[in-house]
Design a protein around this motif. Structure first.
Motif, short mmCIF file in Angstrom:
data_model
loop_
_atom_site.label_atom_id
_atom_site.label_comp_id
_atom_site.label_asym_id
_atom_site.label_seq_id
_atom_site.Cartn_x
_atom_site.Cartn_y
_atom_site.Cartn_z
N THR A 1 -48.38 38.89 8.98
CA THR A 1 -47.70 37.36 8.90
C THR A 1 -46.39 37.61 8.18
O THR A 1 -45.68 36.53 8.10
CB THR A 1 -48.50 36.39 8.24
N ASN A 2 -45.75 38.74 7.85
CA ASN A 2 -44.42 38.72 7.04
C ASN A 2 -43.47 39.61 7.73
O ASN A 2 -42.48 39.75 7.17
CB ASN A 2 -44.91 39.67 5.70
N LYS A 3 -43.63 39.53 9.20
CA LYS A 3 -42.47 40.24 10.16
C LYS A 3 -41.86 39.15 11.02
O LYS A 3 -40.84 39.52 11.55
CB LYS A 3 -43.29 41.10 10.86
N LYS B 1 -47.86 31.34 12.10
CA LYS B 1 -48.00 30.59 13.03
C LYS B 1 -47.92 30.93 14.44
O LYS B 1 -47.14 31.87 14.91
CB LYS B 1 -46.80 29.53 13.39
N ARG B 2 -48.99 30.95 15.32
CA ARG B 2 -49.31 31.38 16.64
C ARG B 2 -48.36 30.64 17.72
O ARG B 2 -48.55 29.35 17.76
CB ARG B 2 -50.49 31.56 17.32
N ILE B 3 -47.46 31.20 18.25
CA ILE B 3 -46.48 30.39 19.29
C ILE B 3 -46.80 30.70 20.74
O ILE B 3 -46.16 30.21 21.52
CB ILE B 3 -45.04 30.84 19.02
N HIS B 4 -47.81 31.83 20.74
CA HIS B 4 -48.09 32.13 22.28
C HIS B 4 -49.74 32.24 22.32
O HIS B 4 -49.83 33.38 21.55
CB HIS B 4 -47.36 33.10 23.00
N GLU B 5 -50.49 31.76 22.95
CA GLU B 5 -51.84 31.97 22.78
C GLU B 5 -52.16 33.28 23.43
O GLU B 5 -51.55 33.65 24.27
CB GLU B 5 -52.80 30.76 23.27
N SER C 1 -53.38 39.85 24.37
CA SER C 1 -52.13 39.97 23.47
C SER C 1 -51.94 38.60 23.20
O SER C 1 -51.90 37.74 23.97
CB SER C 1 -50.92 40.90 24.31
N TRP C 2 -50.94 38.18 21.99
CA TRP C 2 -50.54 36.81 21.95
C TRP C 2 -49.10 37.21 21.04
O TRP C 2 -48.73 38.33 20.50
CB TRP C 2 -51.66 36.21 21.02
N ILE C 3 -48.67 36.11 20.74
CA ILE C 3 -47.21 36.18 19.71
C ILE C 3 -47.21 35.38 18.66
O ILE C 3 -47.60 34.09 18.96
CB ILE C 3 -45.98 35.76 20.67
N GLN C 4 -46.92 35.75 17.55
CA GLN C 4 -46.93 34.81 16.49
C GLN C 4 -45.71 34.86 15.70
O GLN C 4 -44.93 35.82 15.66
CB GLN C 4 -48.08 35.19 15.50
#
Length: 232
Positions: free
Chosen positions: A112-114, A134-138, A127-130
């Motif tokens: 979560t620090n990237k 905060k998750r910005i793509h489920e 796969s997902w994007i955060q």
């Protein structure tokens, strides 16, 4: 006269055969033109081995018995997720997709620090994007490398993007390609995302998911690949 009659009879027979062949060909042409499109498979009345799990996932009454309502709900799920045949049977493929979607992704496995980072869980094939915490793509289903062509684990960065890429090795289209490690990339495929045995190392995605990733990610964004794909 006899010779002339024989010639006349042969001519009439040839004419008749010609008409017969024309009629057959005409019938075939009409039949082919009128043939309807292949109908969708009938909704099955049989309860699959994962009937109760599917009922629970779809928030249906859990009794393990297939009903018309159950079949319609399962069939809709299969159609939306590209599972064939979409007949409403709660089989192993349908349940495996449901299991992946049950999980919202393990936040502790992706840093979560990237800042913005795409996370690829090989074990669950999602796969997902955060962005930070905060998750910005489920989570979405993905298809990663098969045995011998495994998608490489580790922390990577997107280093090149090519929206209409074509593989120079396999000569296939790779739309929305975002390369993150030595030729391995996120990209869409036209086939079934759940088809075995897997890719040649890339993270295959459904077209809509790959297009969403294209809009959210850019060169320099991090990609974390972890876990192990079943069967590799």
């Amino acid at each position: 006269m006899r010779a002339g009659s024989a010639v006349g009879r042969r001519a009439r027979r040839a004419f008749g055969v010609g008409l017969g062949l024309a009629g057959v060909v005409g019938s075939l042409t009409v039949g082919l033109a009128a043939a309807p499109a292949q109908a969708a498979p009938a909704c099955t009345a049989a309860a699959g081995p994962y009937q109760k799990q599917a009922e629970k996932f779809l928030k249906l009454p859990v009794d393990g018995r297939q009903s018309a309502r159950d079949c319609t709900a399962i069939r809709t799920f299969q159609t939306v997720n590209g599972i064939a045949p979409a007949a409403g049977y709660a089989g192993p493929v349908t349940w495996s997709v449901m299991k992946r979607q049950q999980s919202t992704g393990d936040r502790t496995s992706c840093p979560t620090n990237k800042g913005r980072i795409a996370c690829v869980d090989l074990t669950r094939q999602i796969s997902w994007i955060q962005d930070g915490g905060k998750r910005i793509h489920e989570p979405v289903p993905v298809r990663t490398g098969r045995n011998g062509y495994e998608t490489r684990t580790g922390l990577h960065k997107i280093y090149w993007r090519h929206k209409n890429h074509v593989s120079s090795i396999y000569h296939v289209a790779m739309p929305y390609s975002q390369f993150f490690d030595g030729g391995q990339a996120f990209h869409s495929i036209s086939g079934n995302i759940y088809s075995p045995p897997g890719s040649h190392g890339c993270v295959n995605m459904r077209p809509a998911d790959a297009a969403s990733y294209w809009k959210l990610l850019t060169t320099g964004d991090d990609v974390l690949v972890y876990g192990r794909k079943p069967g590799t």
